[in-house]
Design a protein around this motif. Structure first.
Motif: not given
Ligand code: SF4
Length: 421
Positions: A321-329
């Motif tokens: 489902y990952c959108l590669r938004c980078g928020g988690c990092m």
């Molecule tokens: S927050 Fe991380 S795991 Fe979630 S969608 Fe964005 S990159 Fe993917």
């Protein structure tokens, strides 16, 4: 499975890499600034567009449906892309994809690329170079990484760890003159250098943020404008993307664009390209002719490479489902200390399953799984609410069963990271 000695080498290299990164105070400084700015920008974007949170919930349902119906969506996309005079190829493995691409390039071709993590699964750049092509990454961060022969340190901002002084050194070498660490000037020099390459390039290669199966349309979100040139100027445009990028409709794709952009900390991205076929005109006697101002040839390669296996498992499926938004990092407990060194090519907690299935196998995923604290902060900040700790736990169990987390190495890892594992 690799030999035990090779596995130990992978672990020890990883430990050394983490240890070195955690002692790098410039890296820490660069990251703390980036984290602060990301959090501030995302808060603003979500305050201005509060309905994004609800849209993200809807998108999670769309992604789940899409993965469970992926074969149907693949054939729908294939039919439409071919109907619109594009070419479609479903690659089972990275080698299949590279063989297909190999037939589209020739020695001496200049190839321009916009950012694509999927292309890393193919080890695309060195393989294109082996075929005699000259390859240019055109996203500024990726350009720096390519010149440094380094690896991306964030999925959205690959050169997050490169300070302006280092950037000046790298760009001076690339353009052949001494440049001061003046950011606008450096950006201008890269623009001048790459402008010529865009026009000379025979082939442009891009990724995709999302693909609408009903029209076969590929969406690319960007800010620099380089993806527009990569996909618009060369004679051939090749898209490489994982099968998980498919969603059923154009409207679903728009939702993915909106949610991804907001969680990637943009109020609005500078550009969103939607591409469905080669360029064409019907302006003379209504006769459709392909290859007007844009590419004459358009190829979409969808890559499986372990994704169908992931889809079968309800825990691992979530990682797609990952959108590669980078928020988690930016909200991780480990990433701000060591950046993309907490990972292989795919990084952070979400990088663990992606490494396991798509890129490096269990032996490369296991050390990353044991570095993850499983604190769950990423889940709170993830638009798709991907349960990374649960996924990481499952991979730790797999690694333990396979005997690839020897006790001694586990202790070393704990000492170096200061985390009880
Ligand atoms: S927050 Fe991380 S795991 Fe979630 S969608 Fe964005 S990159 Fe993917």
């Amino acid at each position: 499975m690799v030999e035990k000695s090779e596995m130990e080498k992978i672990y020890m290299d990883y430990l050394r890499q983490l240890s070195k990164a955690s002692a790098d105070r410039f890296l820490r400084l660069a990251l703390s600034r980036a984290v602060e700015s990301y959090r501030r920008n995302t808060e603003t974007a979500l305050r201005l567009f509060p309905y994004t949170v609800e849209l993200a919930e809807k998108l999670r349902e769309i992604k789940e449906y899409s993965l469970l119906h992926v074969d149907e969506l693949i054939s729908q996309a294939r039919d439409m892309i071919e109907d619109l005079k594009g070419h479609f190829y479903l690659a089972k493995t990275p080698d299949d994809a590279m063989d297909y691409i190999g037939d589209l390039v020739k020695p001496g071709d200049i190839v321009v690329k916009s950012k694509s993590l999927t292309s890393e699964e193919l080890h695309m750049n060195p393989r294109l170079e082996e075929m005699g092509c000259e390859v240019y990454e055109t996203d500024l961060g990726e350009f720096l990484i390519q010149q440094l022969k380094s690896k991306p340190m964030h999925i959205l901002s690959p050169a997050i760890h490169v300070p302006r002084e280092k950037a000046a050194e790298v760009i001076s070498k690339a353009v052949g003159k001494e440049l001061p660490p003046d950011i606008p000037l450096l950006v201008g020099e890269v623009r001048k250098l790459l402008r010529g390459k865009f026009f000379e390039a025979k082939v442009g290669i891009s990724g995709a943020n999302v693909i609408a199966a009903e029209t076969g349309s590929v969406f690319i979100i960007e800010n620099e404008g380089n993806a527009r040139l990569v996909t618009g100027l060369p004679e051939k445009h090749i898209v490489i993307a994982g099968i998980e990028k498919l969603v059923p409709s154009l409207l679903d794709a728009m939702i993915a664009v909106e949610v991804t952009s907001r969680y990637a900390n943009y109020k609005a991205p500078a550009y969103v390209s939607m591409i469905s076929c080669p360029s064409k005109t019907g302006d003379i006697e209504k006769q459709t002719t392909y290859g007007a101002h844009g590419p004459k040839e358009y190829h979409v390669i969808l890559l499986d490479n372990g994704r169908k296996e992931m889809i079968k498992d309800p825990i691992y499926r979530q990682a797609l489902y990952c959108l590669r938004c980078g928020g988690c990092m930016y909200n991780c407990t480990i990433y701000p200390l060591v950046a993309g060194n907490f990972g292989y090519i795919y990084m952070g907690g979400i990088g663990v399953p992606l490494t396991r299935f798509l890129l490096g196998g269990l032996e490369r995923a296991a050390p990353i799984a044991y570095t993850c604290t499983m604190c769950g902060r990423c889940v709170e900040h993830c638009p798709m609410k991907i349960d990374v700790p649960k996924i990481v736990q499952k991979i730790r169990e797999e690694a333990a069963k396979a005997g690839i987390m020897p006790e001694r190495l586990r202790e070393n890892l704990g000492e170096i990271t200061g985390v009880k594992i």
